[in-house]
Design a protein around this motif. Structure first.
Motif, PDB file in Angstrom:
ATOM      1  N   UNK A 120       2.115   6.005   5.958  1.00  0.00           N
ATOM      2  CA  UNK A 120       1.959   7.437   5.719  1.00  0.00           C
ATOM      3  C   UNK A 120       0.692   7.675   4.910  1.00  0.00           C
ATOM      4  N   UNK A 121      -0.097   8.661   5.308  1.00  0.00           N
ATOM      5  CA  UNK A 121      -1.330   8.953   4.587  1.00  0.00           C
ATOM      6  C   UNK A 121      -2.529   8.247   5.165  1.00  0.00           C
ATOM      7  N   UNK A 122      -2.354   7.014   5.627  1.00  0.00           N
ATOM      8  CA  UNK A 122      -3.400   6.322   6.379  1.00  0.00           C
ATOM      9  C   UNK A 122      -3.288   6.716   7.854  1.00  0.00           C
ATOM     10  N   UNK A 123      -2.045   6.943   8.293  1.00  0.00           N
ATOM     11  CA  UNK A 123      -1.697   7.342   9.654  1.00  0.00           C
ATOM     12  C   UNK A 123      -2.154   6.311  10.674  1.00  0.00           C
ATOM     13  N   UNK A 124      -1.884   5.062  10.344  1.00  0.00           N
ATOM     14  CA  UNK A 124      -2.209   3.943  11.232  1.00  0.00           C
ATOM     15  C   UNK A 124      -1.570   2.692  10.649  1.00  0.00           C
ATOM     16  N   UNK A 125      -1.637   1.606  11.391  1.00  0.00           N
ATOM     17  CA  UNK A 125      -1.185   0.324  10.859  1.00  0.00           C
ATOM     18  C   UNK A 125      -2.188  -0.171   9.832  1.00  0.00           C
ATOM     19  N   UNK A 126      -1.681  -0.696   8.713  1.00  0.00           N
ATOM     20  CA  UNK A 126      -2.534  -1.339   7.723  1.00  0.00           C
ATOM     21  C   UNK A 126      -2.270  -2.840   7.751  1.00  0.00           C
ATOM     22  N   UNK A 127      -3.248  -3.610   7.262  1.00  0.00           N
ATOM     23  CA  UNK A 127      -3.110  -5.067   7.294  1.00  0.00           C
ATOM     24  C   UNK A 127      -2.060  -5.563   6.316  1.00  0.00           C
ATOM     25  N   UNK A 128      -1.724  -4.747   5.337  1.00  0.00           N
ATOM     26  CA  UNK A 128      -0.643  -5.073   4.405  1.00  0.00           C
ATOM     27  C   UNK A 128      -0.214  -3.792   3.713  1.00  0.00           C
ATOM     28  N   UNK A 129       1.043  -3.743   3.305  1.00  0.00           N
ATOM     29  CA  UNK A 129       1.574  -2.621   2.522  1.00  0.00           C
ATOM     30  C   UNK A 129       2.531  -3.221   1.502  1.00  0.00           C
ATOM     31  N   UNK A 130       2.181  -3.093   0.229  1.00  0.00           N
ATOM     32  CA  UNK A 130       2.991  -3.720  -0.816  1.00  0.00           C
ATOM     33  C   UNK A 130       4.399  -3.165  -0.890  1.00  0.00           C
ATOM     34  N   UNK A 131       4.510  -1.825  -0.937  1.00  0.00           N
ATOM     35  CA  UNK A 131       5.848  -1.240  -0.986  1.00  0.00           C
ATOM     36  C   UNK A 131       6.601  -1.500   0.315  1.00  0.00           C
ATOM     37  N   UNK A 132       5.857  -1.592   1.438  1.00  0.00           N
ATOM     38  CA  UNK A 132       6.500  -1.933   2.708  1.00  0.00           C
ATOM     39  C   UNK A 132       7.046  -3.347   2.714  1.00  0.00           C
TER      40      UNK A 132
END
Length: 280
Positions: free
Chosen positions: A206-218
């Motif tokens: 959310x906020x990036x509106x794309x896949x990220x290479x990592x998400x800490x809270x995710x």
């Protein structure tokens, strides 16, 4: 201000945790008006015409903690919490003499504790709760079963047998804006179980509106949901899209999960100066 040229220049660091990248600025003297910060975040986070990043972190003074932040996603929205961003912020604070290696950071999700050991940073996660398991999520062409929780920010976790076959942008966007999770929306995570202490995750942020290479809270959300479903126990090694392995530890009390921490490397890519008058 550069006295020779009259140009406004702002020093910054480019950092990342597992490929989740951020622009960090010492903002203890509050030179960016609050009303202009969302636009500034969109400008500097834009690829090609800006630095390019998943988010902007402004480090400020705090009466309640060693340091505070204003965290903006690439779209200019302000987020309550970001695990990888918190790790980068903690190391930035230590590198720039804003705090010692054991520090507290004030976020919209609450005050978190962090420990910095060179590149390795561990943060204690706050705002964990509001578990809702086995939620049916109708999409355009199918119904997925997901599991909801908050790790400072909202997350939905969907188990998958093959992450490479997940149409992440398509499903992630539908989950992110789904009526079930309004008005704030949610992050969408897809996890693959690899063992009693290991899993792999892909995240639509959310906020990036794309896949990220990592998400800490995710990563934390995936580990805690997998634990709640009886698939893993602490500590859990979470393999991210960027190749980094994040360590998630917690105490599972049955009815509650406490003492949640996230640990991994926070890396400096480079330092630079933003030429404020030439940002588009």
């Amino acid at each position: 201000m550069d006295e020779a040229t009259g140009r406004r220049r702002i020093p910054f660091y480019k950092m990342h945790g597992g490929g989740n990248d951020f622009i960090l600025i010492d903002h203890c003297h509050h030179f960016l008006p609050e009303a202009e910060q969302p636009k500034f975040a969109r400008q500097v986070c834009a690829a090609k015409v800006g630095v390019g990043a998943d988010g902007l972190i402004l480090l400020e003074t705090s009466p309640q903690a060693d340091i505070a932040w204003r965290f903006y996603n690439a779209d200019g929205s302000e987020a309550e919490m970001c695990g990888n961003g918190a790790r980068c912020a903690a190391r930035f604070a230590v590198l720039n003499g804003l705090a010692g290696p054991r520090l507290t950071l004030s976020t919209l999700a609450g005050i978190i504790q962090a420990e910095v050991h060179d590149r390795q940073v561990r943060v204690a996660m706050t705002g964990v709760g509001d578990f809702r398991l086995h939620v049916d999520i109708p999409l355009n062409d199918r119904t997925l079963q997901g599991h909801f929780l908050k790790v400072g920010v909202p997350h939905v976790v969907v188990l998958s047998a093959d992450l490479e076959k997940v149409p992440l942008k398509q499903w992630g966007k539908q989950i992110r804006f789904h009526p079930l999770f309004q008005p704030r929306g949610t992050n969408a995570n897809f996890l693959l179980l690899k063992g009693p202490h290991s899993l792999e995750v892909r995240t639509y942020e959310r906020g990036v509106e794309d896949e990220t290479l990592a998400c800490g809270t995710g990563a934390v959300a995936a580990a805690l949901i997998a634990a709640r479903l009886g698939h893993v126990t602490s500590p859990v090694m979470v393999h991210t899209r960027g190749g980094e392995v994040l360590a998630v530890s917690f105490q599972d009390q049955g009815s509650t999960i406490t003492d949640v921490t996230l640990e991994g490397e926070a890396l400096v890519v480079y330092q630079g100066e933003l030429w404020m008058d030439e940002l588009k």
